[in-house]
Design a protein around this motif. Structure first.
Motif, PDB file in Angstrom:
ATOM      1  N   ALA A  15       0.833  -1.206   0.000  1.00 40.15           N
ATOM      2  CA  ALA A  15       0.000   0.000   0.000  1.00 40.15           C
ATOM      3  C   ALA A  15       0.865   1.251   0.000  1.00 40.15           C
ATOM      4  N   ARG A  16       1.930   1.229   0.781  1.00 43.17           N
ATOM      5  CA  ARG A  16       2.819   2.386   0.831  1.00 43.17           C
ATOM      6  C   ARG A  16       3.567   2.565  -0.494  1.00 43.17           C
ATOM      7  N   LEU A  17       3.993   1.477  -1.104  1.00 44.06           N
ATOM      8  CA  LEU A  17       4.691   1.556  -2.386  1.00 44.06           C
ATOM      9  C   LEU A  17       3.819   2.164  -3.469  1.00 44.06           C
ATOM     10  N   TRP A  18       2.532   1.859  -3.455  1.00 42.68           N
ATOM     11  CA  TRP A  18       1.628   2.350  -4.487  1.00 42.68           C
ATOM     12  C   TRP A  18       1.058   3.728  -4.159  1.00 42.68           C
ATOM     13  N   GLN A  19       0.859   4.014  -2.877  1.00 39.85           N
ATOM     14  CA  GLN A  19       0.209   5.272  -2.506  1.00 39.85           C
ATOM     15  C   GLN A  19       1.196   6.411  -2.247  1.00 39.85           C
ATOM     16  N   ASN A  20       2.311   6.092  -1.622  1.00 40.24           N
ATOM     17  CA  ASN A  20       3.238   7.158  -1.239  1.00 40.24           C
ATOM     18  C   ASN A  20       4.673   6.632  -1.195  1.00 40.24           C
ATOM     19  N   PRO A  21       5.207   6.194  -2.335  1.00 45.86           N
ATOM     20  CA  PRO A  21       6.532   5.558  -2.337  1.00 45.86           C
ATOM     21  C   PRO A  21       7.657   6.480  -1.898  1.00 45.86           C
ATOM     22  N   THR A  38       6.881 -11.411  -3.183  1.00 45.36           N
ATOM     23  CA  THR A  38       8.178 -10.775  -2.996  1.00 45.36           C
ATOM     24  C   THR A  38       8.674 -10.163  -4.307  1.00 45.36           C
ATOM     25  N   ARG A  39       8.497 -10.881  -5.397  1.00 46.58           N
ATOM     26  CA  ARG A  39       8.919 -10.346  -6.696  1.00 46.58           C
ATOM     27  C   ARG A  39       8.152  -9.068  -7.043  1.00 46.58           C
ATOM     28  N   ASP A  40       6.862  -9.038  -6.720  1.00 48.28           N
ATOM     29  CA  ASP A  40       6.060  -7.837  -6.984  1.00 48.28           C
ATOM     30  C   ASP A  40       6.590  -6.638  -6.191  1.00 48.28           C
ATOM     31  N   VAL A  41       6.922  -6.874  -4.930  1.00 53.08           N
ATOM     32  CA  VAL A  41       7.465  -5.796  -4.095  1.00 53.08           C
ATOM     33  C   VAL A  41       8.781  -5.293  -4.668  1.00 53.08           C
ATOM     34  N   LEU A  42       9.652  -6.218  -5.050  1.00 46.38           N
ATOM     35  CA  LEU A  42      10.956  -5.825  -5.592  1.00 46.38           C
ATOM     36  C   LEU A  42      10.811  -5.054  -6.901  1.00 46.38           C
ATOM     37  N   GLU A  43       9.885  -5.488  -7.742  1.00 49.25           N
ATOM     38  CA  GLU A  43       9.672  -4.805  -9.023  1.00 49.25           C
ATOM     39  C   GLU A  43       9.166  -3.381  -8.812  1.00 49.25           C
TER      40      GLU A  43
END
Length: 249
Positions: A15-21, A38-43
């Motif tokens: 949520a933080r990566l998409w809303q307020n990285p 995990t791969r999605d987070v890293l990407e």
């Protein structure tokens, strides 16, 4: 960093990566993990140029103080998440729906309230700075991402804030077992701020005095009270239900 705050778990981190990285200062990923999440987070972290470290599970356990981190832990600059109430109210495209939490000190309750608020389309959650749980890693984990999507606004003087809401034409409606009307028969205005008090003591006297209406939630069983997040879910759902029906007429 004085405003640095810990987050952990896939819901909170994603949520933080998409809303307020830009608020993320660094991420720690458990080394050796290669699952889809995990791969999605890293990407996404690579796309947003977020600094990532790989660490052993023991290291992540230490950072998260033993919490169930799911192999992903991060630190954010909480100062980049500050939202002003006026900004929220002046940019609404529908009548205001707000949740005011007066004295909720349990982070699990706060997290659950934020999750409920997100589900029901609440525009902001308001709480006093003192005697409140405040956002922390536990809140973010329980909220399953809602702590990053629902504006959480802390105020120094709740009574003054309630008066300001009234100036915007928003009714302040408190939940109280001795309310003059019940949830299923009360007349709700278009714009409403629901007020929840502390489970043990309820709303503070001054908060109660600033309510335009006190509403009870009917109880049909043997229990005498409910968790604050459950009560919040009931009143917010009923409010949203009425709005949906009104829009269909």
């Amino acid at each position: 960093m004085a405003n640095q705050r810990l987050i952990y778990g896939f819901h909170a981190v994603n949520a933080r990566l998409w809303q307020n990285p830009k608020s993320i200062t660094e991420l720690y990923i458990q080394e050796g993990r290669n699952d889809a999440r995990t791969r999605d987070v890293l990407e996404k972290a690579a796309t947003e140029k977020v600094r990532v470290h790989f660490a052993a599970a023991d290291r992540l356990n230490t950072i998260s103080k033993g919490a169930r981190h799911q192999g992903v832990v991060g630190f954010i600059d909480a100062s980049k998440n500050h939202v002003h109430l006026e900004d929220v109210l002046e940019n609404l495209s529908e009548p205001a729906l707000l949740l005011v939490l007066d004295g909720i000190t349990d982070p699990h309750n706060l997290g659950a309230c934020l999750r409920t608020a997100d589900a029901m389309g609440v525009h902001a959650v308001i709480a006093p700075k003192d005697k409140s749980a405040g956002l922390n890693a536990t809140v973010s984990k329980v909220a399953c991402g809602a702590a990053e999507t629902v504006p959480y606004i802390t105020v120094t003087n709740l009574a003054r804030t309630l008066r300001e809401l009234k100036e915007y034409g928003i009714w302040v409606v408190g939940t109280d077992m001795e309310g003059s009307s019940d949830l299923y028969h009360c007349d709700l205005p278009e714009s409403v701020a629901w007020v929840m008090g502390n489970e043990g003591e309820g709303m503070r006297r001054l908060t109660r005095e600033h309510c335009d209406l006190l509403v009870s939630v009917p109880m049909f069983g043997t229990v005498e009270s409910m968790n604050v997040s459950v009560t919040a879910g009931m009143v917010l759902s009923e409010t949203r239900r009425r709005r949906v029906l009104a829009a269909e007429q």
